[in-house]
Design a protein around this motif. Sequence first.
Motif, PDB file in Angstrom:
ATOM      1  N   THR A 148      42.075  29.319  29.455  1.00 38.05           N
ATOM      2  CA  THR A 148      41.025  28.885  28.539  1.00 38.05           C
ATOM      3  C   THR A 148      40.705  27.410  28.738  1.00 38.05           C
ATOM      4  OG1 THR A 148      40.562  28.497  26.177  1.00 38.05           O
ATOM      5  CG2 THR A 148      42.860  28.503  26.836  1.00 38.05           C
ATOM      6  N   ASP A 149      39.514  27.013  28.343  1.00 36.40           N
ATOM      7  CA  ASP A 149      39.161  25.595  28.385  1.00 36.40           C
ATOM      8  C   ASP A 149      39.918  24.785  27.336  1.00 36.40           C
ATOM      9  OD1 ASP A 149      37.847  26.576  26.143  1.00 36.40           O
ATOM     10  OD2 ASP A 149      35.852  25.917  26.753  1.00 36.40           O
ATOM     11  N   GLU A 150      40.522  25.452  26.364  1.00 36.52           N
ATOM     12  CA  GLU A 150      41.194  24.725  25.285  1.00 36.52           C
ATOM     13  C   GLU A 150      42.442  23.987  25.755  1.00 36.52           C
ATOM     14  OE1 GLU A 150      41.455  26.518  21.409  1.00 36.52           O
ATOM     15  OE2 GLU A 150      39.946  28.015  21.935  1.00 36.52           O
ATOM     16  N   VAL A 151      42.972  24.334  26.935  1.00 37.31           N
ATOM     17  CA  VAL A 151      44.144  23.614  27.444  1.00 37.31           C
ATOM     18  C   VAL A 151      43.799  22.156  27.759  1.00 37.31           C
ATOM     19  CG1 VAL A 151      45.203  25.699  28.385  1.00 37.31           C
ATOM     20  CG2 VAL A 151      43.730  24.297  29.850  1.00 37.31           C
ATOM     21  N   TYR A 152      42.517  21.850  27.958  1.00 36.85           N
ATOM     22  CA  TYR A 152      42.107  20.498  28.302  1.00 36.85           C
ATOM     23  C   TYR A 152      41.961  19.596  27.082  1.00 36.85           C
ATOM     24  CZ  TYR A 152      40.765  22.699  32.765  1.00 36.85           C
ATOM     25  OH  TYR A 152      40.750  23.392  33.949  1.00 36.85           O
ATOM     26  N   GLY A 153      42.062  20.167  25.886  1.00 39.32           N
ATOM     27  CA  GLY A 153      41.918  19.373  24.680  1.00 39.32           C
ATOM     28  C   GLY A 153      40.487  19.325  24.188  1.00 39.32           C
ATOM     29  N   THR A 154      40.060  18.177  23.705  1.00 35.32           N
ATOM     30  CA  THR A 154      38.729  18.052  23.129  1.00 35.32           C
ATOM     31  C   THR A 154      37.961  16.931  23.810  1.00 35.32           C
ATOM     32  OG1 THR A 154      37.510  17.811  21.029  1.00 35.32           O
ATOM     33  CG2 THR A 154      39.477  16.435  21.328  1.00 35.32           C
ATOM     34  N   THR A 198      43.910  31.205  39.182  1.00 32.10           N
ATOM     35  CA  THR A 198      43.734  31.025  37.740  1.00 32.10           C
ATOM     36  C   THR A 198      42.280  30.710  37.443  1.00 32.10           C
ATOM     37  OG1 THR A 198      45.998  30.204  37.399  1.00 32.10           O
ATOM     38  CG2 THR A 198      44.377  29.606  35.740  1.00 32.10           C
ATOM     39  N   THR A 199      41.778  31.239  36.334  1.00 34.63           N
ATOM     40  CA  THR A 199      40.464  30.836  35.847  1.00 34.63           C
ATOM     41  C   THR A 199      40.600  30.342  34.417  1.00 34.63           C
ATOM     42  OG1 THR A 199      40.020  33.183  35.347  1.00 34.63           O
ATOM     43  CG2 THR A 199      38.997  32.262  37.311  1.00 34.63           C
ATOM     44  N   ASN A 200      39.907  29.236  34.135  1.00 35.10           N
ATOM     45  CA  ASN A 200      39.825  28.709  32.771  1.00 35.10           C
ATOM     46  C   ASN A 200      38.398  28.898  32.294  1.00 35.10           C
ATOM     47  OD1 ASN A 200      42.064  27.182  34.223  1.00 35.10           O
ATOM     48  ND2 ASN A 200      42.443  26.614  32.100  1.00 35.10           N
ATOM     49  N   CYS A 201      38.233  29.648  31.225  1.00 33.72           N
ATOM     50  CA  CYS A 201      36.887  30.016  30.791  1.00 33.72           C
ATOM     51  C   CYS A 201      36.521  29.324  29.483  1.00 33.72           C
ATOM     52  CB  CYS A 201      36.771  31.527  30.617  1.00 33.72           C
ATOM     53  SG  CYS A 201      37.745  32.190  29.249  1.00 33.72           S
ATOM     54  N   ARG A 214      40.636  30.820  46.639  1.00 33.07           N
ATOM     55  CA  ARG A 214      41.721  30.272  47.433  1.00 33.07           C
ATOM     56  C   ARG A 214      43.042  30.350  46.665  1.00 33.07           C
ATOM     57  NH1 ARG A 214      40.778  24.597  48.423  1.00 33.07           N
ATOM     58  NH2 ARG A 214      39.134  24.606  46.849  1.00 33.07           N
ATOM     59  N   ILE A 215      44.098  30.743  47.339  1.00 28.94           N
ATOM     60  CA  ILE A 215      45.405  30.890  46.720  1.00 28.94           C
ATOM     61  C   ILE A 215      45.857  29.556  46.117  1.00 28.94           C
ATOM     62  CG2 ILE A 215      47.853  31.398  47.152  1.00 28.94           C
ATOM     63  CD1 ILE A 215      45.997  33.807  47.207  1.00 28.94           C
ATOM     64  N   GLY A 216      46.410  29.642  44.903  1.00 32.17           N
ATOM     65  CA  GLY A 216      46.914  28.459  44.226  1.00 32.17           C
ATOM     66  C   GLY A 216      45.853  27.638  43.532  1.00 32.17           C
ATOM     67  N   GLU A 217      44.592  28.055  43.616  1.00 31.86           N
ATOM     68  CA  GLU A 217      43.513  27.267  43.039  1.00 31.86           C
ATOM     69  C   GLU A 217      43.146  27.733  41.632  1.00 31.86           C
ATOM     70  OE1 GLU A 217      41.700  24.565  44.290  1.00 31.86           O
ATOM     71  OE2 GLU A 217      43.303  24.501  45.778  1.00 31.86           O
ATOM     72  N   THR A 218      42.558  26.803  40.890  1.00 28.22           N
ATOM     73  CA  THR A 218      42.001  27.082  39.573  1.00 28.22           C
ATOM     74  C   THR A 218      40.485  26.964  39.656  1.00 28.22           C
ATOM     75  OG1 THR A 218      43.947  26.296  38.362  1.00 28.22           O
ATOM     76  CG2 THR A 218      41.849  26.246  37.191  1.00 28.22           C
ATOM     77  N   TYR A 219      39.797  27.875  38.975  1.00 32.37           N
ATOM     78  CA  TYR A 219      38.337  27.842  38.923  1.00 32.37           C
ATOM     79  C   TYR A 219      37.898  27.884  37.458  1.00 32.37           C
ATOM     80  CZ  TYR A 219      38.526  29.003  43.898  1.00 32.37           C
ATOM     81  OH  TYR A 219      38.784  28.985  45.254  1.00 32.37           O
ATOM     82  N   ASN A 220      37.068  26.926  37.060  1.00 31.79           N
ATOM     83  CA  ASN A 220      36.512  26.926  35.715  1.00 31.79           C
ATOM     84  C   ASN A 220      35.252  27.790  35.676  1.00 31.79           C
ATOM     85  OD1 ASN A 220      38.462  25.243  34.731  1.00 31.79           O
ATOM     86  ND2 ASN A 220      37.195  23.406  34.692  1.00 31.79           N
ATOM     87  N   ILE A 221      35.165  28.630  34.641  1.00 30.59           N
ATOM     88  CA  ILE A 221      34.003  29.512  34.482  1.00 30.59           C
ATOM     89  C   ILE A 221      33.382  29.233  33.117  1.00 30.59           C
ATOM     90  CG2 ILE A 221      33.143  31.876  34.526  1.00 30.59           C
ATOM     91  CD1 ILE A 221      35.610  32.733  36.007  1.00 30.59           C
TER      92      ILE A 221
END
Length: 339
Positions: free
Chosen positions: A140-146, A190-193, A250-257
Amino acid sequence: MSGFTPRTILVTGGAGFIGSNFVRYVLYVNNAVKVVNLDALTYAGSEENLVNLPDPNRHTFVHGDICDHDLVSCLLQEHAIDTIVHFAAESHVDRSIAGPEAFIRTNVQGTFTLLEEARKYWLEHQHWDEARCRFHHISTDEVYGTLGPGDPPFTETTSYAPNSPYSASKAAADHFVRAYQHTYLLPTTTTNCSNNYGPYQHSEKFMPTVIRACLKGQPIPVYGDGSNFRDWLYVEDHCVGIWKVIEKGRIGETYNIGGSNHWSNLDIATLLCRTVAKVTGETPDKILSLISFVKDRPGHDWRYAIDSRKIQTELGWQPAHSFEDGIRKTVEWYWERNE
């Protein structure tokens, strides 16, 4: 960039909101893949979300707990699972404030269980490499805070700063996924949505709460002064993005959606009221008068916004639904079911 073709997928939390939409999407777009759906059927999941699936013979539902090591191990071996898509999570911030322990168990312990059993089965037992297996984690995008008013949107390199027990538990899960890839070379993505909306969402979430109140003529609760901003993503567009990352990420990568739909909660409530009025033929002013402001929740993050340029540039993903189109489809779905 890797290319990967899933054959048998274990979807965790596949009777929930996003998970059930993903199961439906995958069965529709890939006529060869098989899906094993593991869900504990807590308050957020329901087998009713899985009715009328495309080609249901390729779908196997299992009622169980992702923290059960023996069950997870058995499913991986029995079905020769080569892909795990991990949706299962406690996700309601208010519930995490009232009772955080369940969030630690499901979001942290559950993720660890899946990672550990995947490591043992894929790497130790099967000796598979990244060409044969994949673990995809939904965050989730909430891991980044506000964000403040002038801050740029979250990117994949934004530092983690979770502010609720929910987001802290998801941040911990993200770190475990990263660690298993780095330490054991488990093939993970991983995806952060951003905030999802659409059919099958649990009634306690913001949009279903507003739509239900509109349809029933009840007060529409909006936290504080309604100025909190969110980035909204139609759930089907999210599913398309996840599938692209599984196949080509790509393996090991994170993508924001993200949906690039940045609206205040009050403006969302207003848009939903006007859309309900248009769909039902009701008078807009009558529905708008139902909006009421309620006491804000503790530690309420003010603004989320996601920068999706990485998945757009690398994988060619773009949201297919305009915000107004997605809102209309969502309202019509709830209205047709007398929600």
